[in-house]
Design an enzyme around this catalytic site. Structure first.
Site, PDB file in Angstrom:
ATOM      1  N   CYS A  65      -5.215 -44.554  18.350  1.00 18.48           N
ATOM      2  CA  CYS A  65      -4.483 -44.517  17.156  1.00 18.48           C
ATOM      3  C   CYS A  65      -4.664 -45.309  16.289  1.00 18.48           C
ATOM      4  CB  CYS A  65      -3.254 -43.919  17.360  1.00 18.48           C
ATOM      5  SG  CYS A  65      -2.645 -42.493  17.510  1.00 18.48           S
ATOM      6  N   THR A  78       0.665 -45.032  27.614  1.00 19.94           N
ATOM      7  CA  THR A  78       0.883 -44.255  26.864  1.00 19.94           C
ATOM      8  C   THR A  78       2.446 -44.563  25.383  1.00 19.94           C
ATOM      9  OG1 THR A  78       2.539 -42.459  27.464  1.00 19.94           O
ATOM     10  CG2 THR A  78       0.830 -41.980  26.419  1.00 19.94           C
ATOM     11  N   HIS A 110       2.977 -48.295  11.349  1.00 17.76           N
ATOM     12  CA  HIS A 110       2.710 -47.156  12.541  1.00 17.76           C
ATOM     13  C   HIS A 110       4.164 -45.925  12.380  1.00 17.76           C
ATOM     14  CE1 HIS A 110       0.169 -45.687  15.654  1.00 17.76           C
ATOM     15  NE2 HIS A 110       1.304 -45.442  16.193  1.00 17.76           N
ATOM     16  N   THR A 119       8.513 -40.342  16.596  1.00 18.66           N
ATOM     17  CA  THR A 119       8.874 -40.222  17.870  1.00 18.66           C
ATOM     18  C   THR A 119       9.829 -41.330  18.393  1.00 18.66           C
ATOM     19  OG1 THR A 119       6.793 -41.965  18.871  1.00 18.66           O
ATOM     20  CG2 THR A 119       6.037 -39.463  18.458  1.00 18.66           C
ATOM     21  N   GLU A 144       9.039 -50.905  17.300  1.00 15.35           N
ATOM     22  CA  GLU A 144       8.317 -50.809  16.166  1.00 15.35           C
ATOM     23  C   GLU A 144       9.832 -51.998  14.663  1.00 15.35           C
ATOM     24  OE1 GLU A 144       5.050 -50.413  12.025  1.00 15.35           O
ATOM     25  OE2 GLU A 144       5.794 -48.852  13.651  1.00 15.35           O
ATOM     26  N   LYS A 175       3.047 -41.417   6.964  1.00 15.69           N
ATOM     27  CA  LYS A 175       2.717 -40.158   8.174  1.00 15.69           C
ATOM     28  C   LYS A 175       4.467 -38.935   8.392  1.00 15.69           C
ATOM     29  CE  LYS A 175       0.581 -42.989  11.884  1.00 15.69           C
ATOM     30  NZ  LYS A 175       0.831 -43.741  10.884  1.00 15.69           N
ATOM     31  N   HIS A 179      -0.006 -37.866  11.323  1.00 18.22           N
ATOM     32  CA  HIS A 179      -1.135 -38.612  12.428  1.00 18.22           C
ATOM     33  C   HIS A 179      -2.153 -38.417  12.270  1.00 18.22           C
ATOM     34  CE1 HIS A 179      -1.809 -41.311  14.688  1.00 18.22           C
ATOM     35  NE2 HIS A 179      -0.281 -41.232  15.495  1.00 18.22           N
ATOM     36  N   PHE A 215      -2.856 -45.450  22.139  1.00 20.57           N
ATOM     37  CA  PHE A 215      -2.604 -45.688  23.575  1.00 20.57           C
ATOM     38  C   PHE A 215      -3.289 -46.359  24.345  1.00 20.57           C
ATOM     39  CE2 PHE A 215      -1.881 -40.900  23.714  1.00 20.57           C
ATOM     40  CZ  PHE A 215      -0.079 -40.644  23.204  1.00 20.57           C
TER      41      PHE A 215
END
Length: 414
Positions: A163, A270, A303, A307, A314, A337, A342, A401
């Site tokens: 990503c 991840t 970003h 999640t 972040e 996003k 995404h 990732f």
């Protein structure tokens, strides 16, 4: 001496619009691109929605015979590149073609082609595999096809860093011009992973939102009720140009790219470390590259994918880096996003373009669906409505990732 690099062209395509102006209008209006999947039958799938590009006809950008030799990610890259080239007014000629390069990446590439040709193989054996299977699917063929289309004979590369792909492509293209190896770079990324294996794979990881009954509100970065990201598709391409080269041809300058930072988490395949140290170091490295202090940044396109771990991590990294500038809510932060989904390897290209549009329009686009802010997220995330404010410097984050991180810094062109 480091050469200055400016942005002279911009091309975007996503679930919220097929051109940069359309995307910008829809982002400011808070329109979501999430909807039930139409690319394949989702009857047996746990997740049945995504952020598909709509009303897209690749034959508007490439003839039918050639289109069959390309995966959808290449079609999308060609569409975005055409808009970027037209907006820049750049012509690749015999005189300049050796100094015009291409750096376009993809996280996964031709997933649609791989699945289709595998099905052909299972049904009819190896004789049923298309001779164009490999060049239609491999990641560097977006850059390759763009180079062929425009006759650009300078540096030609593709990156695949999950990503962070597009951010790395733009940052590395910036450095190619900065050190004198090219005068112009067509840079960005493209992704088209809304396929059975793409959606099924991310769903198996339990990374996706499962709000099948309410796709429009599924992606909720920084919201306490977020439950995963939404797969999107599209492309973002910028035309980067050495400043004096752009001035000499009378190009309209959209922004200047002034900083680029990278880092690795060295932590997990991840997941980020809880303290967001990798994010922090990527942003800090970008600021050092730009010769800027944290308080000079006015906007961050985060970003944040929606999640549980990623958004809070972040946010902590931004709070650590920007300090009082962030905690006082002077720093505007948003995750677009929430509307585009995404784009994986295409995310950084799209979001770099959106960051540039924010600088041009002096407006931070909103984070949609932010109704109940997570208690661990305490900054100004521009909830639900755009915020207008003087804006001179903006930063765009991308994290992937494998723990690979990239941050780009743009400055408004006065």
């Amino acid at each position: 001496m480091r050469r200055r690099v400016v942005v002279t062209g911009l091309g975007l395509i996503s679930a919220v619009g097929n051109t940069a102006p359309e995307i910008w209008t829809n982002l400011l209006a808070g329109r979501s691109g999430m909807a039930p999947i139409t690319h394949f039958d989702t009857t047996s799938f746990a997740v049945t929605f995504a952020a598909e590009v709509k009303n897209f006809d690749p034959l508007q950008f490439v003839d039918k015979k050639e289109a069959r030799k390309m995966g959808r990610f290449i079609h999308l890259a060609l569409a975005a590149t055409q808009e970027a080239m037209e907006s820049s007014g750049l012509e690749v000629t015999e005189a300049n073609r050796d100094r015009v390069g291409v750096f376009i990446g993809s996280g996964i590439g031709g997933f649609d082609v791989i699945e289709r040709e595998h099905s052909n193989y299972l049904q009819g054996g190896p004789r049923k595999i298309s001779p164009f299977f490999i060049p239609a699917a491999i990641i560097n063929l977006a850059a390759g096809q763009v180079s062929i289309r425009y006759g650009a004979r300078g540096p030609n590369e593709a990156t695949a860093t999950a990503c962070t792909t597009s951010a790395h492509a733009i940052g590395d293209a910036y450095r190619i011009i900065e050190r004198g190896d090219a005068d112009v770079m067509i840079a960005g990324g493209s992704e088209a992973s809304i396929t059975p294996m793409g959606v099924g794979g991310f769903a198996a990881m339990r990374a996706l939102s499962t709000r099948n009954d309410d796709p429009q509100h599924a992606c909720r970065p920084f919201d306490r009720d977020r439950d995963g990201f939404v797969v999107g598709e599209g492309s973002g391409i910028v035309i980067l140009e050495e400043l004096e080269h752009a001035k000499a041809r009378g190009a309209k300058i959209l922004a200047e790219i002034v900083g680029y930072g990278m880092s690795a988490d060295a932590h997990h395949i991840t997941g980020m470390p809880d303290d967001g140290d990798g994010c922090y170091r990527a942003m800090k490295n970008a600021l050092r590259s730009a010769g800027l202090e944290p308080h000079q940044v006015d906007y961050v396109n985060a970003h944040a994918t929606s999640t549980a771990l990623g958004d809070t991590t972040e946010s902590k990294a931004m709070e650590r880096l920007f300090g009082e500038h962030a905690t006082s809510h002077k720093l505007m932060i948003s995750s677009t996003k929430s509307m585009t989904g995404h784009l994986l390897g295409g995310a950084g290209g799209l979001e770099a373009g959106i960051t540039i549009l924010a600088l041009i329009n002096q407006t931070a686009p909103p984070t949609a669906n932010l109704e109940n802010v997570d208690l661990e997220c305490t900054l100004n995330y521009v909830p639900n409505h755009p915020q207008q404010s003087p804006m001179h410097v903006a930063l765009s984050n991308s994290f992937g990732f494998g723990g690979t991180n990239g941050s780009l810094i743009f400055r408004r062109w006065e």
